[in-house]
Design an enzyme around this catalytic site. Structure first.
Site, PDB file in Angstrom:
ATOM      1  N   CYS A   1      -0.561  -4.455  -0.727  1.00  0.00           N
ATOM      2  CA  CYS A   1      -0.861  -3.250  -1.515  1.00  0.00           C
ATOM      3  C   CYS A   1       0.288  -2.252  -1.386  1.00  0.00           C
ATOM      4  CB  CYS A   1      -2.153  -2.632  -0.972  1.00  0.00           C
ATOM      5  SG  CYS A   1      -2.526  -1.018  -1.652  1.00  0.00           S
TER       6      CYS A   1
ATOM      7  N   CYS B   1     -10.729   1.267  -0.273  1.00  0.00           N
ATOM      8  CA  CYS B   1      -9.460   1.699   0.311  1.00  0.00           C
ATOM      9  C   CYS B   1      -9.791   2.619   1.481  1.00  0.00           C
ATOM     10  CB  CYS B   1      -8.639   2.450  -0.736  1.00  0.00           C
ATOM     11  SG  CYS B   1      -7.250   3.345   0.005  1.00  0.00           S
TER      12      CYS B   1
ATOM     13  N   CYS C   1       8.169  17.074  -1.444  1.00  0.00           N
ATOM     14  CA  CYS C   1       7.554  15.783  -1.111  1.00  0.00           C
ATOM     15  C   CYS C   1       8.612  14.681  -1.110  1.00  0.00           C
ATOM     16  CB  CYS C   1       6.429  15.459  -2.095  1.00  0.00           C
ATOM     17  SG  CYS C   1       6.959  15.490  -3.803  1.00  0.00           S
TER      18      CYS C   1
END
Ligand code: SAH
Length: 416
Positions: free
Chosen positions: A61, A138, A372
């Site tokens: 993933c 998740c 970020c």
């Protein structure tokens, strides 16, 4: 996150899922002139910081990159990344970079999910690809978000569902958006969902544009429920609509904003700009401590939210929000007024060079840069400090995204 080795000719070789200090067997998958990328085959001598990944999809993933190490080690690696970027790309000799501020929650911390659907598969994107891998839950999401996702997975029938985007607030309420590829009647599914999950406030449908750039790239319309979705942050109330940006780790967002304001060190008389302001979260927190805040944001829905949020919190008189491109809007307003402090929180690509130039042309006393992406942050620091107009003071990484490689940080730059 990755380890770095050296090839016999001195080139750096990056090995994802290896931890610095380990001896590993790795296979080179592509070699460039200056570096190579390799795939981890086995760990021959493992680091004491190695941990057992908790998710069965880890490594396949694309969501997580730091489950193979202890949380402490991940925090340290994130701090090192910020330090290296500011030193090497930012050109700051010995930058003061504080320890990464840890997140209290390292699992189920996300208040927003984007589950992807393709053919028979539903779940998450595979690392480095647009293939969707099938998952049932998740671990970074809440139980409620996972339950709603599974329900849609099992009950979607022939609906052209492309993404399921639940958003939860601190009270446990949920706003759900279902993105579809072509027009379809999702009201029956939406009503079923409302019956099944009492915490659902409303269900929206987003009809995606052709070749959508992200999960909510299209017009959104409410199909079920009425409740307005609000979130409380730093003692303020925020309305959030499906397409507005909102930090995904609620508790840690409060820490991020409090720390950013500490760096801003605002005075009651200060005139402040908040560029890339989203739904006005930082702007309103700042407005409580200064004279006036001007916010700039490109997503119109987010600006509408920001204005409403100012009103609800009694801060309309101390704030003004502009909808538009930061370069264009700030390029005009900086000529008309002087800002004591400018807060910027740009997307991953960093600041538009026109915004940087406007800051250099009329320097505020302080810039607080929330980022970020350490690489674009460092690039912008270099531009802002090159001629000595601004001085780099300090940086602190704040872990907004445990288990992933993503690094959020706050930097303070000062002008004498
Ligand atoms: N400060 C806010 C939002 C930060 S995310 C918060 O903490 O919630 C970055 C924001 O920049 C997003 O809301 C995005 O829509 C906005 N944005 C992206 N490109 C922009 C541009 N060119 N001009 C103005 N805003 C932009």
């Amino acid at each position: 996150m990755q380890g770095v080795g050296r090839l016999s000719d001195g080139r750096a070789c990056f090995v994802p899922f290896a931890i610095p200090g380990e001896t590993v067997e790795a296979e080179i998958i592509n070699a460039k002139d200056r570096f190579a990328n390799a795939r981890l085959l086995s760990v021959l001598e493992s680091s004491e910081d190695r941990a057992q990944p908790l998710c069965p999809h880890y490594g396949i993933c694309g969501g997580c990159q730091a489950q193979h190490m202890t949380y402490e080690r991940a925090l340290k690696m994130k701090r090192d990344r910020v330090y290296d970027a500011i030193k090497r790309l930012g050109g700051v000799a010995e930058p003061c970079v504080l320890e990464t501020i840890a997140s209290k929650k390292t699992l189920a911390y996300r208040n927003k999910a984007e589950f992807a659907f393709k053919g028979n598969c539903a779940g998450a994107f595979q690392a480095g690809s647009h293939r969707v891998i099938d998952i049932n839950a998740c671990p970074l999401q809440t139980d409620d978000a996972n339950a709603v996702f599974r329900f849609i997975k099992e009950n979607r029938g022939n609906l052209p569902v492309a993404y399921v985007v639940p958003r939860v607030n601190a009270e446990g309420e949920m706003l759900l958006t279902i993105s579809i590829e072509k027009s379809a009647d999702i009201a029956p599914l939406a009503n079923k969902l409302m019956k099944e999950f009492p915490f659902l406030l409303s269900v929206y449908v987003c009809l995606l544009n052709n070749r959508p750039a992200h999960a909510l790239d299209g017009a959104c319309r409410r199909v079920a429920g009425t409740g307005e979705f609000t979130e409380t942050l730093c003692g303020l109330k925020f309305s959030v609509s499906p397409r507005s940006f909102f930090q995904v780790n609620h508790k840690q967002a409060e820490t991020l904003y409090e720390t950013a304001l500490e760096f801003a060190n605002l005075k009651e008389t200060d005139n402040v700009a908040d560029i890339y302001c989203g739904a006005g979260t930082i702007s309103l927190a700042a407005a409580q401590k200064c004279a006036f805040v001007t916010g700039v944001e490109i997503v119109e829905d987010a600006v509408k939210d920001a204005r409403r949020n100012a009103e609800v919190n009694g801060l309309s008189d101390k704030t003004k929000f502009y909808a538009g491109d930061a370069a264009e809007v700030y390029g005009k307003i900086y000529k008309k007024q002087r800002f004591d402090c400018v807060i910027v929180d740009p997307p991953r690509k960093g600041m538009d060079v026109k915004v940087v130039n406007a800051l250099l042309a009329a320097p505020p006393e302080r810039i607080v840069y929330v980022s970020c992406n350490p690489a674009t942050l460092a690039r912008d620091i270099k531009l802002l400090t090159a001629e000595g107009v601004f001085k780099f003071e300090k940086a602190v990484p704040v872990d907004m995204f445990p288990m992933t490689e993503h690094v959020e940080s706050i930097v303070c730059l000062a002008h004498d």
